[in-house]
Design an enzyme around this catalytic site. Sequence first.
Site, short mmCIF file in Angstrom:
data_model
loop_
_atom_site.label_atom_id
_atom_site.label_comp_id
_atom_site.label_asym_id
_atom_site.label_seq_id
_atom_site.Cartn_x
_atom_site.Cartn_y
_atom_site.Cartn_z
CE1 TYR A 42 6.37 -3.84 -5.02
CE2 TYR A 42 5.24 -2.67 -3.66
CZ TYR A 42 6.42 -3.17 -4.59
OH TYR A 42 7.34 -2.94 -3.05
CD GLU A 53 3.34 2.02 21.46
OE1 GLU A 53 3.31 2.64 22.72
OE2 GLU A 53 4.66 2.22 21.12
#
Length: 391
Positions: free
Chosen positions: A297, A371
């Site tokens: 990468y 969350e």
Amino acid sequence: MEEQSWFQLIPQTQMIEWRRHFHKYPELSFKEFKTSAHIIEILKSFGPIEITQPTPTSVLGTIVGDYPGPKILLRADIDGLPVTEETNLEFSSENKGVMQACGHDTHTAILLASIKVLMNLRSQLHGSVQVIFQPGEEQVPGGAQEIVASGQLHDLGAVIGLHIMNGLKSGSVNVVVDGPATTGADAFELTIQGRGSHGSMPQEGIDPITVGTEIINQLHTVTSRFTPPKDLNVVTVGEFHSGVAVNVLPDTAFIGGSVRTINEATRQAIAARVKKIIKNTCDTYGATYDLNYQFAYAAVVNDPKLSQLVKNSALKVLPKEMVPNGTMMSASEDFSAYGKVAPLCFFLLGGGNAEEGYPYSNHSPKFIIDEKALINGVKTEVASVLEFLKG
Ligand SMILES: [Zn+2]
Ligand SMILES: [Zn+2]
């Protein structure tokens, strides 16, 4: 920050349900068959989105605005990791030995929520929006390059991606406005072929351990003596195996290493130097070798103009203290592959830090995110698209 009328369109409850579903049923890289099928099912429920699958487990969705204009791509990666979950969450992984331990379940849910909002705002869009749900981020050479190679991404003006990251304040949006947002990661595997012999008669053999230690010592000079100090470069030897008995000179030795860079020219220069050291040292001792040097990468280099647009868009929809100056992430990402088709912006979304009760890092079996952070990812993605396609 200003309250936007479209905030009420964000499907907050559904987004958490989607996230928990993907968390509960994680799949390994390039095996995301159920995940991609479920994504398609959800996308279809939003109305007329053109859906294709550039690769077996990827999903590309397109919505066209009411006015002509450029095209922007939003990306989420979708794969899990070979990690056995230890979070005790009620929606813990049901697929033993596989876990959404990097938070790609949240990326998927955020992107679904963003596209749902943007579907409802089509009448304002000067151009089109594409979303790519990308497989295989965690496994080199990564799913991004396959999608680019599929030829289905074209005429793009921008590509935006995000990553949830623990250690950063929950819900914070961290944008590097100019330069590398991640390091690049390459790897090499070297097998040195010597000649085994009796430990008391080294002159009869070619000692791969001696060759290996010479090579390792010289590898540690690559960044300190041959690269500019201002660059961030790392050459790490993480594996060295050889030998089975005290009185046997072994036949072979294995060396494995990892290379991190942020600059393409330096990346190539380091690879050349590593190869030269290995060749010359083996030649000196009469050993032969097999080298697998894998360019994996590249660094994600953010486009200044696009990244400033994303940061300004975040400031429009989030309190100022939630948009700190972004810093480079030392981990690597195959998002860099999209740099071949358009300018990039990759930003980090805080998943919560230790003081907030989220002490475990990405890839940990105990990785849990807040969350409540997700909605800020949606707000930033939608605001950035609206700004890019405002006409
Ligand atoms: Zn990861
Ligand atoms: Zn990840």
